[in-house]
Write a protein that holds these residues in place. Structure first.
Motif, PDB file in Angstrom:
ATOM      1  N   GLY A 184       0.806  -1.219   0.000  1.00 31.62           N
ATOM      2  CA  GLY A 184       0.000   0.000   0.000  1.00 31.62           C
ATOM      3  C   GLY A 184       0.840   1.270   0.000  1.00 31.62           C
ATOM      4  O   GLY A 184       0.398   2.318  -0.479  1.00 31.62           O
ATOM      5  N   ILE A 185       2.077   1.183   0.486  1.00 31.11           N
ATOM      6  CA  ILE A 185       2.944   2.354   0.511  1.00 31.11           C
ATOM      7  C   ILE A 185       3.251   2.854  -0.890  1.00 31.11           C
ATOM      8  O   ILE A 185       3.575   4.016  -1.093  1.00 31.11           O
ATOM      9  CB  ILE A 185       4.248   2.041   1.275  1.00 31.11           C
ATOM     10  N   PHE A 186       3.120   1.989  -1.884  1.00 31.26           N
ATOM     11  CA  PHE A 186       3.459   2.402  -3.239  1.00 31.26           C
ATOM     12  C   PHE A 186       2.341   3.209  -3.893  1.00 31.26           C
ATOM     13  O   PHE A 186       2.445   3.593  -5.045  1.00 31.26           O
ATOM     14  CB  PHE A 186       3.875   1.191  -4.068  1.00 31.26           C
ATOM     15  N   ALA A 187       1.279   3.466  -3.146  1.00 28.76           N
ATOM     16  CA  ALA A 187       0.253   4.390  -3.602  1.00 28.76           C
ATOM     17  C   ALA A 187       0.638   5.814  -3.212  1.00 28.76           C
ATOM     18  O   ALA A 187      -0.119   6.752  -3.425  1.00 28.76           O
ATOM     19  CB  ALA A 187      -1.102   4.014  -3.002  1.00 28.76           C
ATOM     20  N   LEU A 188       1.828   5.961  -2.627  1.00 27.81           N
ATOM     21  CA  LEU A 188       2.297   7.254  -2.148  1.00 27.81           C
ATOM     22  C   LEU A 188       2.294   8.355  -3.207  1.00 27.81           C
ATOM     23  O   LEU A 188       1.899   9.483  -2.913  1.00 27.81           O
ATOM     24  CB  LEU A 188       3.690   7.095  -1.542  1.00 27.81           C
ATOM     25  N   PRO A 189       2.715   8.110  -4.461  1.00 31.86           N
ATOM     26  CA  PRO A 189       2.674   9.194  -5.452  1.00 31.86           C
ATOM     27  C   PRO A 189       1.288   9.795  -5.624  1.00 31.86           C
ATOM     28  O   PRO A 189       1.145  11.003  -5.752  1.00 31.86           O
ATOM     29  CB  PRO A 189       3.164   8.529  -6.744  1.00 31.86           C
ATOM     30  N   GLY A 210      -1.982  16.065  -2.070  1.00 31.18           N
ATOM     31  CA  GLY A 210      -1.760  16.945  -0.934  1.00 31.18           C
ATOM     32  C   GLY A 210      -0.528  17.818  -0.973  1.00 31.18           C
ATOM     33  O   GLY A 210      -0.332  18.621  -0.074  1.00 31.18           O
ATOM     34  N   ALA A 211       0.326  17.670  -1.978  1.00 32.81           N
ATOM     35  CA  ALA A 211       1.560  18.452  -2.020  1.00 32.81           C
ATOM     36  C   ALA A 211       1.589  19.296  -3.287  1.00 32.81           C
ATOM     37  O   ALA A 211       0.919  18.998  -4.258  1.00 32.81           O
ATOM     38  CB  ALA A 211       2.772  17.531  -1.984  1.00 32.81           C
ATOM     39  N   ASN A 212       2.390  20.345  -3.247  1.00 33.47           N
ATOM     40  CA  ASN A 212       2.500  21.153  -4.451  1.00 33.47           C
ATOM     41  C   ASN A 212       3.544  20.535  -5.393  1.00 33.47           C
ATOM     42  O   ASN A 212       4.429  19.800  -4.953  1.00 33.47           O
ATOM     43  CB  ASN A 212       2.839  22.605  -4.111  1.00 33.47           C
ATOM     44  N   PRO A 213       3.465  20.809  -6.675  1.00 35.63           N
ATOM     45  CA  PRO A 213       4.381  20.192  -7.642  1.00 35.63           C
ATOM     46  C   PRO A 213       5.852  20.494  -7.380  1.00 35.63           C
ATOM     47  O   PRO A 213       6.704  19.636  -7.608  1.00 35.63           O
ATOM     48  CB  PRO A 213       3.941  20.789  -8.981  1.00 35.63           C
ATOM     49  N   GLU A 214       6.156  21.691  -6.868  1.00 42.31           N
ATOM     50  CA  GLU A 214       7.550  22.028  -6.613  1.00 42.31           C
ATOM     51  C   GLU A 214       8.153  21.107  -5.552  1.00 42.31           C
ATOM     52  O   GLU A 214       9.279  20.635  -5.701  1.00 42.31           O
ATOM     53  CB  GLU A 214       7.695  23.491  -6.170  1.00 42.31           C
ATOM     54  N   ILE A 224      11.239  18.488  -6.089  1.00 40.42           N
ATOM     55  CA  ILE A 224      12.444  18.538  -5.255  1.00 40.42           C
ATOM     56  C   ILE A 224      12.723  17.154  -4.659  1.00 40.42           C
ATOM     57  O   ILE A 224      13.865  16.687  -4.647  1.00 40.42           O
ATOM     58  CB  ILE A 224      12.302  19.605  -4.155  1.00 40.42           C
ATOM     59  N   GLY A 225      11.675  16.488  -4.199  1.00 41.68           N
ATOM     60  CA  GLY A 225      11.830  15.133  -3.661  1.00 41.68           C
ATOM     61  C   GLY A 225      12.380  14.166  -4.696  1.00 41.68           C
ATOM     62  O   GLY A 225      13.310  13.393  -4.427  1.00 41.68           O
ATOM     63  N   TRP A 226      11.816  14.207  -5.910  1.00 46.94           N
ATOM     64  CA  TRP A 226      12.307  13.325  -6.978  1.00 46.94           C
ATOM     65  C   TRP A 226      13.735  13.687  -7.370  1.00 46.94           C
ATOM     66  O   TRP A 226      14.534  12.810  -7.712  1.00 46.94           O
ATOM     67  CB  TRP A 226      11.392  13.381  -8.194  1.00 46.94           C
ATOM     68  N   ALA A 227      14.083  14.967  -7.328  1.00 47.98           N
ATOM     69  CA  ALA A 227      15.452  15.377  -7.656  1.00 47.98           C
ATOM     70  C   ALA A 227      16.439  14.812  -6.633  1.00 47.98           C
ATOM     71  O   ALA A 227      17.525  14.340  -6.996  1.00 47.98           O
ATOM     72  CB  ALA A 227      15.558  16.898  -7.714  1.00 47.98           C
ATOM     73  N   ILE A 228      16.066  14.842  -5.363  1.00 45.24           N
ATOM     74  CA  ILE A 228      16.924  14.273  -4.317  1.00 45.24           C
ATOM     75  C   ILE A 228      17.111  12.776  -4.544  1.00 45.24           C
ATOM     76  O   ILE A 228      18.223  12.245  -4.443  1.00 45.24           O
ATOM     77  CB  ILE A 228      16.342  14.569  -2.920  1.00 45.24           C
TER      78      ILE A 228
END
Length: 176
Positions: free
Chosen positions: A26-31, A37-41, A45-49
């Protein structure tokens, strides 16, 4: 070959890993949760890290390979040389478990995507019995291909890497 197969994880163990990984993924539904709930920026940034971390890890493995060409069994060999037999075993075992969980999660996400189409609705969210059985069959097919030899597994690895990167890239584009 027969003796090598005796020392591997058996049918029951692999089936248990797939079922446990598929049901507990179920954790893989995270995206989807992030985009709601999060803004695109913040997501970018998370994906860049994550990308920097992945490329750094690949660079470390490349440098280790170039500096120690006599070690040809990857993580196990490097860990064994540095920490002894137990360290090599722990590194290899952890890597194998990570691969098993990763395979289960990718297959769950894939069959969940198929479940979104009305013709494949029986796959549901990727955790139904038909999805678990289909994922197990697909994983056994991939295992058979890998057992055929390094050239087959290298080609298969390239195909699956592309298959993993395309959804991530689509997610980033859609998030923007």
């Amino acid at each position: 070959m027969k003796q090598d197969v005796k020392n591997k994880v058996g049918l029951g163990g692999l089936t248990g890993l797939i079922i446990g990984g598929t049901i507990g993924s179920g954790i893989f539904a995270l995206p989807a949760t992030l985009t709601a709930g999060a803004n695109p920026e913040g997501i970018l940034i998370g994906w860049a890290i994550v990308a920097v971390g992945m490329f750094s890890l690949a660079g470390v493995y490349r440098n280790l390979t170039l500096q120690q060409p006599d070690i040809d069994d990857g993580i196990y060999g490097w860990s064994k040389r540095l920490f002894g037999d137990l360290g090599g075993f722990i590194a290899n075992y952890g890597h194998g478990i990570g691969d098993a969980v990763g395979n289960a999660s990718y297959l769950t996400v894939m069959f969940s995507a198929f479940g979104g189409f009305s013709i494949f609705a029986f796959f549901g969210s990727g955790t139904t019995w038909p999805a678990v059985i289909a994922a197990s069959i697909l994983l056994w097919i991939i295992t058979a291909l890998v057992m055929r030899g390094i050239h087959t597994s290298t080609g298969m690895n390239n195909i699956t890497t592309v298959a993993k990167v395309i959804p991530i890239a689509m997610f980033i584009i859609l998030a923007i």
